[in-house]
Design a protein around this motif. Structure first.
Motif, PDB file in Angstrom:
ATOM      1  N   SER A 120      54.666  32.988  25.934  1.00  0.00           N
ATOM      2  CA  SER A 120      54.487  32.165  27.125  1.00  0.00           C
ATOM      3  C   SER A 120      53.999  30.785  26.695  1.00  0.00           C
ATOM      4  CB  SER A 120      53.480  32.809  28.080  1.00  0.00           C
ATOM      5  OG  SER A 120      53.318  32.007  29.247  1.00  0.00           O
TER       6      SER A 120
ATOM      7  N   THR B 207      53.328  26.616  27.919  1.00  0.00           N
ATOM      8  CA  THR B 207      53.071  25.720  29.046  1.00  0.00           C
ATOM      9  C   THR B 207      53.466  24.299  28.681  1.00  0.00           C
ATOM     10  OG1 THR B 207      51.227  27.099  29.771  1.00  0.00           O
ATOM     11  CG2 THR B 207      51.323  24.832  30.614  1.00  0.00           C
TER      12      THR B 207
ATOM     13  N   LYS C  29      61.010  25.230  34.764  1.00  0.00           N
ATOM     14  CA  LYS C  29      60.134  26.402  34.755  1.00  0.00           C
ATOM     15  C   LYS C  29      60.943  27.679  34.856  1.00  0.00           C
ATOM     16  CE  LYS C  29      56.512  28.712  37.426  1.00  0.00           C
ATOM     17  NZ  LYS C  29      55.685  28.676  38.638  1.00  0.00           N
TER      18      LYS C  29
ATOM     19  N   GLN D  72      55.981  27.768  31.457  1.00  0.00           N
ATOM     20  CA  GLN D  72      55.217  27.345  32.629  1.00  0.00           C
ATOM     21  C   GLN D  72      55.192  25.820  32.660  1.00  0.00           C
ATOM     22  OE1 GLN D  72      53.924  29.287  34.920  1.00  0.00           O
ATOM     23  NE2 GLN D  72      54.008  31.324  33.979  1.00  0.00           N
TER      24      GLN D  72
ATOM     25  N   GLY E  33      53.559  22.316  34.452  1.00  0.00           N
ATOM     26  CA  GLY E  33      52.477  21.747  35.245  1.00  0.00           C
ATOM     27  C   GLY E  33      52.637  20.242  35.397  1.00  0.00           C
TER      28      GLY E  33
ATOM     29  N   LEU F 270      46.798  26.082  36.458  1.00  0.00           N
ATOM     30  CA  LEU F 270      47.723  26.496  35.397  1.00  0.00           C
ATOM     31  C   LEU F 270      47.420  25.769  34.096  1.00  0.00           C
ATOM     32  CD1 LEU F 270      50.218  28.047  34.435  1.00  0.00           C
ATOM     33  CD2 LEU F 270      51.617  26.148  35.266  1.00  0.00           C
ATOM     34  N   LEU F 271      47.294  24.436  34.173  1.00  0.00           N
ATOM     35  CA  LEU F 271      47.016  23.641  32.981  1.00  0.00           C
ATOM     36  C   LEU F 271      45.534  23.535  32.680  1.00  0.00           C
ATOM     37  CD1 LEU F 271      49.525  20.686  33.387  1.00  0.00           C
ATOM     38  CD2 LEU F 271      49.776  22.756  32.026  1.00  0.00           C
TER      39      LEU F 271
END
Length: 467
Positions: free
Chosen positions: A10, A12, A93, A114, A116, A197-198
């Motif tokens: 995962s 980001t 995303k 993910q 952001g 999220l971030l």
């Protein structure tokens, strides 16, 4: 089956920036021809983001990702099949599949991205109505952020607030939050927007007091400084990550180089062992060359100074008192063509004669050969002379007890070597006749039984050329 070992399942990314979607395979299993596919698993369809074909070394991109993706071609050999995604959008995303295919097999890995939003500016406004109204506005967030109103001590305010979150055409969110201050409450107000999220936030403060304007500006400056430091820390973390990736890559390269060096050293050692084995076999295969004397000892007329005065009790021909004649032993078998090599162990003798004589099928004189029919090395009183056509050509010193002789009837020459060092002592050209019965025989001088040199044929090839 190829093993994958992605550093993370995962990842980001931040809108407008870039990210690397990791995909690694064990480099030892990768053939010369293979293919790589990165597929975006959208809700309604699958989009082939980027494809690499190992046959023509070509990389293709989907039009939605045109100019925004690239693969690490220079690192394929190390197993790096990662995707470099630039200018991240909110629509990026989702789930991405890395597929590596070769040898009629395919191997995949699933990576989640993910996305952001960045950190926009936040503004506070005081409407001109009864009471003190405040509005907090921010654009460019993704996903939906959370808005928190705080007092001067960092505690959540008790006043009620209304917040509207709207999606802009760009796919990002715009936030608008309002509240009215309760009379007598803390006049220092903060509006904080949080991206869970971030794990980032943006905050702006205001002091509702003319006397506290300077304090407000100071705190605003501190907030900006804090944001600047947070940005620097984030950049530092990214730089450290890039450096760590580089260190891992360099470590893999060093390991690969060490493996090559060890392989090269093993190859050299095997070569040295084969050379030692050849030398051992060469020593084992040496045996005495079958030679006998002719019915009458042949005499060579040597017109050189210092010829040895050798007595032979077995065969005492006339004229032996003359210092210019030497009795010799001649090999039973001779050579008519080709290349032939043998070695003579002369030991520590001070006087000897060895070389090659030619037999034409007739004798020039009973028991004696003409000078043009033999070529030899002659040692007398510790010094060596080369004999050709009854002429002393050159004087050489002796450093070896074994003399190698190469008879080359293809090049019409005779070479003499110091056998242990395989260094050439002398080259002598020979004249070949036209008689079909012409033969060449090795010979050496005949002294006492204890003084007779020994001829050893060399049955294995020896490195005689070039010298």
């Amino acid at each position: 089956m190829t093993d994958f070992y992605p550093p993370s399942s995962s990842i980001t990314g931040v809108i407008g920036e870039e990210v690397i979607l990791p995909c690694y395979v064990v480099p030892e299993n990768i053939p010369e021809i293979f293919s790589v596919q990165w597929i975006f698993n959208a809700k309604s369809e699958k989009i082939t983001v980027s494809t690499y074909n190992g046959k023509n070394k070509n990389e293709k991109q989907d039009e939605k990702y045109q100019g925004r993706t690239e693969l690490f071609h220079s690192e394929f050999k190390t197993g790096n099949m990662s995707l470099h995604l630039k200018n991240i959008r909110s629509s990026d995303k989702g789930l991405y599949t890395c597929v590596v295919s070769f040898n009629d097999e395919y191997h995949d890995e699933l990576i989640e991205l993910q996305v952001g939003g960045g950190v926009p500016s936040i503004f506070l406004r005081s409407p001109k109505k009864q009471g003190i109204g405040l509005t907090c506005h921010a654009d460019g967030w993704f996903p939906k952020p959370e808005v928190i109103w705080l007092d001067g001590q960092g505690q959540i305010r008790k006043e009620l607030s209304t917040t509207k979150v709207m999606m802009m055409p760009s796919g990002l969110y715009s936030v608008l939050s309002s509240m009215n201050l309760i009379p007598g409450s803390d006049m220092e107000v903060s509006c904080r927007i949080v991206n869970s999220l971030l794990k980032t936030m943006s905050e702006s403060r205001v002091l509702i007091s003319g006397e506290k304007r300077k304090e407000k500006k100071g705190k605003e400056r501190k907030g900006k400084e804090r944001k600047r430091k947070e940005k620097k820390r984030e950049e530092k973390r990214r730089e450290e990550k890039r450096r760590e990736e580089k260190r891992r890559e360099e470590k893999r390269e060093r390991k690969k180089e060490r493996k090559k060096e060890r392989k090269k050293e093993r190859k050299k050692e095997r070569k040295r062992e084969r050379e030692r084995e050849r030398k051992r076999e060469r020593k084992k295969e040496r045996r005495k060359f079958p030679i006998t004397a002719n019915p009458e000892c042949q005499l060579l007329e040597l017109q050189v100074p210092g010829a040895p005065d050798v007595e032979d009790n077995v065969c005492e021909p006339a004229g032996m008192s003359s210092p210019s004649t030497v009795p010799v032993l001649v090999a039973k078998e001779g050579f008519a063509s080709g290349k032939h090599y043998w070695e003579v162990d002369v030991g520590q003798q001070q006087d000897w004669l060895l070389g090659v004589m030619r037999h034409k099928g007739k004798q020039e004189e009973q028991g004696t050969l003409a000078g043009e029919d033999y070529w030899a090395l002659h040692r007398s009183k510790g010094e060596i002379f080369s004999i050709k056509e009854n002429i002393s050509l050159e004087k050489k010193e002796m450093n070896d007890s074994v003399i190698g002789v190469l008879l080359d009837l293809e090049e019409a020459r005779i070479n003499f070597y110091e056998a242990h060092q395989m260094t050439i002592m002398l080259k002598i050209s020979i004249s070949l006749g036209k008689e079909p019965t012409e033969m060449f025989f090795p010979f050496l001088s005949k002294g006492g039984e204890a003084d007779t040199p020994v001829i050893h044929p060399v049955l294995t090839p020896v490195p005689l050329e070039p010298l």
